[in-house]
Design a protein around this motif. Sequence first.
Motif, PDB file in Angstrom:
ATOM      1  N   THR A 121     -15.154  -0.298   2.529  1.00  0.00           N
ATOM      2  CA  THR A 121     -15.212   1.173   2.564  1.00  0.00           C
ATOM      3  C   THR A 121     -14.137   1.779   1.662  1.00  0.00           C
ATOM      4  OG1 THR A 121     -16.002   1.093   4.845  1.00  0.00           O
ATOM      5  CG2 THR A 121     -15.126   3.196   4.065  1.00  0.00           C
ATOM      6  N   LYS A 122     -12.896   1.280   1.791  1.00  0.00           N
ATOM      7  CA  LYS A 122     -11.804   1.788   0.956  1.00  0.00           C
ATOM      8  C   LYS A 122     -12.005   1.416  -0.508  1.00  0.00           C
ATOM      9  CE  LYS A 122      -8.097   2.088   4.410  1.00  0.00           C
ATOM     10  NZ  LYS A 122      -6.740   1.624   4.779  1.00  0.00           N
ATOM     11  N   GLU A 134       0.831  -1.206   0.000  1.00  0.00           N
ATOM     12  CA  GLU A 134       0.000   0.000   0.000  1.00  0.00           C
ATOM     13  C   GLU A 134       0.866   1.256   0.000  1.00  0.00           C
ATOM     14  OE1 GLU A 134      -3.675   2.039   2.545  1.00  0.00           O
ATOM     15  OE2 GLU A 134      -2.485   0.428   3.435  1.00  0.00           O
ATOM     16  N   ASP A 159     -14.521   3.925  -1.870  1.00  0.00           N
ATOM     17  CA  ASP A 159     -13.895   5.247  -1.970  1.00  0.00           C
ATOM     18  C   ASP A 159     -12.904   5.305  -3.133  1.00  0.00           C
ATOM     19  OD1 ASP A 159     -15.328   6.155   0.181  1.00  0.00           O
ATOM     20  OD2 ASP A 159     -13.703   5.863   1.641  1.00  0.00           O
ATOM     21  N   TYR A 205      -7.295  -3.336  -1.743  1.00  0.00           N
ATOM     22  CA  TYR A 205      -8.338  -3.191  -0.719  1.00  0.00           C
ATOM     23  C   TYR A 205      -9.432  -4.238  -0.906  1.00  0.00           C
ATOM     24  CZ  TYR A 205      -6.161   1.349   0.193  1.00  0.00           C
ATOM     25  OH  TYR A 205      -5.290   2.350   0.510  1.00  0.00           O
ATOM     26  N   ASP A 228     -11.725  -4.748   2.527  1.00  0.00           N
ATOM     27  CA  ASP A 228     -12.047  -3.441   3.111  1.00  0.00           C
ATOM     28  C   ASP A 228     -13.014  -2.724   2.175  1.00  0.00           C
ATOM     29  OD1 ASP A 228     -12.116  -0.899   4.208  1.00  0.00           O
ATOM     30  OD2 ASP A 228     -10.011  -0.950   4.816  1.00  0.00           O
TER      31      ASP A 228
END
Length: 469
Positions: free
Chosen positions: A452-453, A421, A456, A445, A450
């Motif tokens: 949410t990431k 990352e 986004d 991600y 994950d």
Amino acid sequence: EAESINQLTTILVSCAVVQACYGLLQLFGVDKSQSSLFNITGSFYNPGPLGGYLAMIFAIPLTSIIRDGNLLDAHQQSWKKTIYYFGVIVTATAIICSQSRAAYVSILLTCLILFYPAIRDYIVKLTKTKKYLLYGTGVLVVLILSVCIFKYKTVSAFSRLYIWGITASILDKSNIWFGVGYNHFNPAYMNAQEMYFRNNPMSGYSDYADNIAFCLNEPLQALVELGIIGSLILLTIIYFIWTVRSGSNRFLLQIKLCLFSILVFSCFSYPFHTIIITLNMCICLAFISTLSAKDNRHIILSFKLNKIGRLISGILFLSLNIITACYTNELASSLKDWEKANYYYHDYRYKEALPHYKKANAFFSTDGNFLNNYGKALSLAQRYEESNTILHQATQHTITSFSYTTMGQNYEMLGDMALAETYYWKAHWLVPSKDYPLYLLFKLYDKEGDSTKVVDMGYRILHNKQKVP
């Protein structure tokens, strides 16, 4: 001596004519250019260096035609005039077709210097009112031409302004006097660009950012690499070259205008990184040395060597030749290994390419382009730890966003998601306009679950301005 110089300048003009004709043939579709992005490049990979090279040589035939007297006798005058007149026409046409604005500015200023005596004599005869009117018109013409040149390729112009701004930010109290080191512009620039976008993530300049190898302004790049001390030495050398005087004034003017032309061009491009232009500059400097030498008094130091002195001199000379021959042989062998490695690499036979990369690495261990190429091959051959070792070495010499995306992929395959990352984000901030590092973060991600990431990052990618649709 004058005849020899005249013949050599005629050869330079003839070479430029050949280059210009080659470029025009590419433009008319008779031959392919050296780049898929441009219709005219000559033997270069970009129309910019072609324009700079032709603008440099353009001063020779133009000076001969305007000032005359450079052709030696009636027997030779006819064919040389033909070459020079044809040279002016064909090189000017090729420069215009190259669309190199730096070359346009270069030849305009060269012509201004060449016609300066006539302009000065004309102005002296004018009344005070007419002089002011002429000066005002001149300033207006300069402003209009400047705006037209800027608007002609707005994106390119803004890109240069952005690059110069980032370059200027490199200088601080730690390097202002001696610079960051010769040939270390790229690492210093890319690190400065990364810091700028980290601190200004919403900057509109991200559209102009890329993996930059040259400053597109040689004097500014010299200041960054050599510092104030090195730049002052260069300015001193330029001053002494420009103030050289000689009885062969027309020849000297030709050569000085060649050097002046490429110096102007260098303020907007990178001609000193093009070997043909650099070679022609060396020839021009040799001309100036020759023309000035016969008009100056020299002190000749003569001394005799005894047998031991001759023996030592012979051993030193022989040793130098042996060292040069060994170096040349090693360079040739390493280039062949790199060529073989590239052959296997482009044929997707990465494991077969690695032995050749390893052999070449002994010689090219400080060449950033080679190390990036070698590191990528190791990654594709699934030797991730070795790849990262080589790529870390590469970033000491040449930094690109691709280096860090590859390192991120290596760490991801090794299971170190945190470092993966980190390097993906570093690749992004180096060149924010590229979507690939963001896409790799999106996939990372998603692999980690994950959501949410993932959402986004997906939103960010979909709404990112596309540089290349």
